[in-house]
Design an enzyme around this catalytic site. Structure first.
Site, PDB file in Angstrom:
ATOM      1  CG  ASP A  13      -1.682  -1.187   1.307  1.00  0.00           C
ATOM      2  OD1 ASP A  13      -2.339  -1.724   0.270  1.00  0.00           O
ATOM      3  OD2 ASP A  13      -1.739  -1.737   2.489  1.00  0.00           O
ATOM      4  CE  LYS A  16       3.221  -2.641  -4.560  1.00  0.00           C
ATOM      5  NZ  LYS A  16       2.557  -2.384  -2.957  1.00  0.00           N
ATOM      6  N   GLY A  40      -4.230  -4.309  -4.452  1.00  0.00           N
ATOM      7  CA  GLY A  40      -4.827  -3.436  -5.235  1.00  0.00           C
ATOM      8  C   GLY A  40      -3.912  -2.202  -5.501  1.00  0.00           C
ATOM      9  CG  HIS A  41      -1.375  -1.451  -7.913  1.00  0.00           C
ATOM     10  ND1 HIS A  41      -0.521  -1.600  -6.667  1.00  0.00           N
ATOM     11  CD2 HIS A  41      -0.730  -2.456  -8.775  1.00  0.00           C
ATOM     12  CE1 HIS A  41       0.364  -2.714  -6.924  1.00  0.00           C
ATOM     13  NE2 HIS A  41       0.291  -3.068  -8.153  1.00  0.00           N
ATOM     14  CD  GLN A 224       0.295  -9.170  -1.867  1.00  0.00           C
ATOM     15  OE1 GLN A 224       1.177  -9.542  -2.823  1.00  0.00           O
ATOM     16  NE2 GLN A 224      -0.970  -9.380  -1.979  1.00  0.00           N
TER      17      GLN A 224
END
Length: 429
Positions: A13, A16, A40-41, A224
């Site tokens: 988190d 990225k 998620g991004h 991650q």
């Protein structure tokens, strides 16, 4: 041309998606090399559009960039199809999307087992998302997995599924008192996914090698973060794969000599989700304020993230285990408004010793206490800063101090969520 690895240097988190999207405008391929739809991004385009991506690489919204789901990813085809449909509805082309034929599939029995085992663990639970990621990786190493390429052969798919469910249904029924998974229903469901995904399935390792031979740029994107790596993270409170830079080779099929740069993403403070030790955690009003200002809620799960001050010990550790050549520091703007900003520079261990390196044992890390250095804060809004010289003196000093502590150059600084809200100090390519 280079193959560049982009990895999270904390517990994930870190932002990225923003970094990948920024670099994605200048690269030809963006490759997701591990993890599943348990992460998620968030990508924000120049026109203010927000995209929450889970399985698809961040480069999917960049015109001309080829997004690749590598062999190291575990793919829930239902979740992938739903994510694809969401992007198609917003006018995003998926014509270039490639999915490794060797990637593992997340199956219904993986999700069922993930949920019941977490409940069974009670207070000792890992804090998984319940999406079947760990059980899918477990079957992979046990050589009981079903791969994306098996979708193309219904006979092979059914045979592998029957073999897997011979054991899994016994466990679900006799250990956890749950209903077993239907072979026929699963085959029918996954046959539909096969037709949808067939045009995108490819030998992605060969495609990427050929791209590098054509002098194209490949960006390898982990999900991650370093401290969630199954080998190098805060085990057992980790993910089931290798987000560290070494995992990029195994998860993409590119050899280590192809990697030319490793970019680590650091948040200007620290967060983590799920269970496990967190030395600088702020379980108070300050932590709540960091969460509120930073919008610290999971992209995939919506879970509130645990928050704390910057931890230079894990920053140095990330530099070492990843071989990081450059850092992208995100969310510096969130720290505006504090009179002083503490930074954890070392740990005090249970026996009274002080160390500035990661403790060797889980016990020492779990009971470590942070040793803080107070740095001067700043009040100014950073969101319009375009250059390093635009930052207030104390904000510049904070960046310089962190750079020295983590032992690698900070080459880009995020001062807001937008693609254009980045100060580029050194070229990341």
């Amino acid at each position: 041309m280079p193959a560049i690895v982009l990895i999270g240097a904390q517990w994930g988190d870190e932002g990225k998606g923003k970094a990948t999207d920024l670099l994605g405008t200048r690269v030809d391929y963006v490759v997701r090399y591990q993890g599943g739809n348990n992460a998620g991004h968030t990508v924000v385009t120049p026109d203010g559009e927000h995209y929450a991506l889970h399985l698809l690489p961040s480069g999917v919204i960049t015109p001309g960039c080829t997004p690749v789901i590598g062999n190291g990813v575990v793919v829930d085809p239902g979740a992938l199809v739903a994510e694809m449909d969401g992007l198609l509805e917003r006018g995003v082309s998926l014509d270039r999307l490639l999915i490794s034929a060797n990637a593992q599939l997340v199956m219904p029995h993986h999700r069922a087992l993930d949920k019941v085992t977490e409940r069974y663990l009670g207070a000792a639970k890992i804090g998984t998302t319940g999406r079947g990621i760990g059980p899918a990786y477990g079957d992979k190493v046990a050589r009981m997995g079903i791969r994306v390429q098996d979708l193309l052969d219904p006979g092979i798919f059914r045979a592998k599924l029957e073999l897997a469910l011979r054991e899994k249904n016994q466990v679900l029924a006799k250990v956890y008192n749950r209903t077993g998974i239907s072979v026929a229903d699963t085959c029918e469901e996954y046959a539909g996914y096969a037709e949808r995904l067939r045009p995108h399935i490819a030998d992605t390792a060969r495609v990427l090698d050929e791209a590098l031979r054509r002098d194209e740029v490949v960006l390898l994107e982990g999900s991650q973060g370093t401290l969630l790596d199954v080998d190098h993270g805060t085990y057992p409170f980790v993910t089931s794969s290798n987000p560290t830079a070494g995992g990029a080779c195994a998860g993409s099929g590119l050899g280590p000599t192809k990697i030319t740069k490793v970019v680590g993403i650091l948040k200007a403070y620290t967060t983590r989700v799920g269970s496990g030790p967190f030395v600088t955690e702020l379980d108070d009003k300050v932590g709540e304020e960091l969460r509120r200002v930073g919008g610290e809620f999971g992209v995939t799960t919506g879970r509130a993230r645990r928050t704390g001050w910057f931890d230079a010990v894990i920053g140095r550790y990330a530099t070492r285990v990843n071989g990081i050549t450059d850092y992208f520091l995100t969310k510096l703007d969130v720290l505006s408004g504090w009179d002083t900003v503490p930074v954890c520079v070392a740990y005090e261990l249970p026996d009274g010793t002080v160390t500035d390196e990661m403790p060797m044992t889980q016990t020492d890390f779990h009971h470590a206490k942070p040793v803080y250095e107070e740095l001067p804060g700043w009040q100014e809004d950073l969101s319009d800063c375009k250059d390093l010289a635009d930052l207030p003196p104390n904000a510049r000093a904070y960046v310089t101090a962190l750079e020295e502590m983590v032992r690698a150059p900070i080459s880009a600084i995020g001062v807001g969520p937008g693609r254009d809200q980045t100060i580029v100090v050194r070229d990341l390519l």
